[in-house]
Design an enzyme around this catalytic site. Structure first.
Site, short mmCIF file in Angstrom:
data_model
loop_
_atom_site.label_atom_id
_atom_site.label_comp_id
_atom_site.label_asym_id
_atom_site.label_seq_id
_atom_site.Cartn_x
_atom_site.Cartn_y
_atom_site.Cartn_z
CB THR A 121 -0.88 0.02 1.27
OG1 THR A 121 -1.61 -1.19 1.31
CG2 THR A 121 -1.82 1.21 1.27
CD GLU A 127 9.59 -3.35 -3.32
OE1 GLU A 127 9.92 -2.15 -3.26
OE2 GLU A 127 8.41 -3.71 -3.57
CB THR A 134 15.03 1.91 -17.78
OG1 THR A 134 15.34 1.81 -16.39
CG2 THR A 134 14.26 0.67 -18.20
CG LEU A 135 19.24 4.73 -20.66
CD1 LEU A 135 19.80 5.03 -22.04
CD2 LEU A 135 20.36 4.46 -19.68
CD GLU A 158 18.44 11.44 -22.42
OE1 GLU A 158 18.94 11.27 -23.54
OE2 GLU A 158 17.90 12.48 -22.04
CB THR A 197 6.09 6.62 -8.13
OG1 THR A 197 6.60 7.74 -7.44
CG2 THR A 197 5.97 5.43 -7.20
N GLY A 229 9.35 2.12 -13.78
CA GLY A 229 10.14 0.90 -14.03
C GLY A 229 9.28 -0.36 -13.95
CG ASP A 230 7.30 -1.06 -10.45
OD1 ASP A 230 8.45 -1.53 -10.38
OD2 ASP A 230 6.79 -0.37 -9.56
CB ALA A 246 -1.19 9.88 -13.82
#
Ligand code: RIB
Length: 304
Positions: free
Chosen positions: A17, A147, A226-227, A230, A254, A257-258, A291
């Site tokens: 959460t 994680e 990942t950049l 870029e 946030t 990347g996921d 967003a």
């Protein structure tokens, strides 16, 4: 031409959460800042990767653990609403559902603190059992991240069938939060590593993201780094491909990347070549930053 059936995406990862605080600046050590507001959202790298993959059209399974609490119930309901197969999302009787404090500044950069809670109680036995029940096929894509306990990643590696002449079940490992690279499983399978530029440099000691991508690829089946704005760079035995990102209005990075990982897995499960799948993932990651929150903007294929 014989069309292969689409594969499944199987995510082994965290469910959190998120408490999202919009801050004027990210606090420095010892500093107190006043947030504009606080909102709750669904997050966790595994949960968001799974929802992103499902949005992109993949039949998606999640192997995870939540607490037996209101956050866990809400997270499960949300995942099921997103068409995720949650038969292997366990509930811990005592440990609370994972939580994250996500601070976001006006430029979209963030700082995140995670309290793992039930995520830290996912066991390798649960992972092994879930993967055995799924009878992995060569067209499937398994996605792990850091994680959940490292033993769960090792259990994943051990459960992957040996690759046949045309390859085998694809294994993507996202090195977030930054941690050691998993070694090969008993069948010799290594992951395709997905890292951001900071993680890639930390893991390899390389001076640039491109050098880091090349170094990571040597340790794995290949590397996608990942950049941010870029784009990304993909390195395999066949060479290096640079993928530019579209220009977008950044609200919050946030979870970008996921979303990248979920979209990459979904396209690979559809049989796309790695560079093509990564190009879609770059576009998906760019969409995600428009967003607030890890799940604020999850693209469908038509959005890209
Ligand atoms: O990658 C973003 C995610 O990191 C957040 O959703 C938070 O829960 C942490 O897992």
């Amino acid at each position: 031409m014989k069309l292969l059936p689409a594969g499944r995406v199987i995510v082994i990862g965290s469910v959190n959460t998120d408490r999202i605080l919009r801050c004027p600046v990210l606090p420095a050590p010892g500093e107190t800042v006043l947030a504009a507001d606080a909102t709750l959202g669904f997050g966790g790298k595994g949960g968001s990767q799974a929802v992103a993959a499902a949005r992109m059209g993949a039949a998606t399974h999640l192997v995870a653990k939540v607490g037996r609490d209101a956050d866990g119930e809400a997270a499960l309901a949300d995942l099921r609403g997103a068409q995720i197969e949650t038969g292997a999302v366990h509930t811990h009787p005592d440990a609370p559902t994972g939580q994250a404090i996500v601070m976001v500044e006006p430029g979209g950069e963030n700082s995140i603190v995670v309290v793992p809670g039930a995520n830290a109680r996912l066991t390798p036995e649960e992972v092994t059992a879930a993967l055995a029940r799924l009878h992995l096929l060569p067209v499937d894509v398994v996605l792990t991240s850091n994680e959940v306990p490292a033993e769960c990643i090792r259990a994943t590696a051990a459960a992957l069938p040996a690759a046949g002449p045309n390859g085998g079940t694809r294994w993507l490992h996202n090195t977030a939060p930054a941690g050691d690279l998993p070694g090969p499983g008993p069948t010799g399978r290594r992951p395709l590593v997905v890292a951001n530029a900071v993680e890639a440099r930390q893991l390899t000691g390389a001076a640039t993201a491109t050098e880091a991508a090349r170094a990571l690829a040597r340790l794995a089946e290949g590397a996608v780094v990942t950049l941010g704005g870029e784009g990304a760079v993909v390195v395999t035995g066949e060479g290096l491909t640079r993928l530019p990102a579209p220009a977008v209005q950044v609200v919050d990075t946030t979870g970008a990347g996921d979303v990248f990982c979920g979209a990459l897995a979904a396209r690979l499960a559809r049989g796309a070549a790695l560079a093509e799948a990564a190009a879609t993932a770059v576009a998906a990651g760019a969409f995600a930053v428009t967003a607030l929150g890890a799940r604020g903007a999850l693209p469908r294929p038509a959005d890209l």
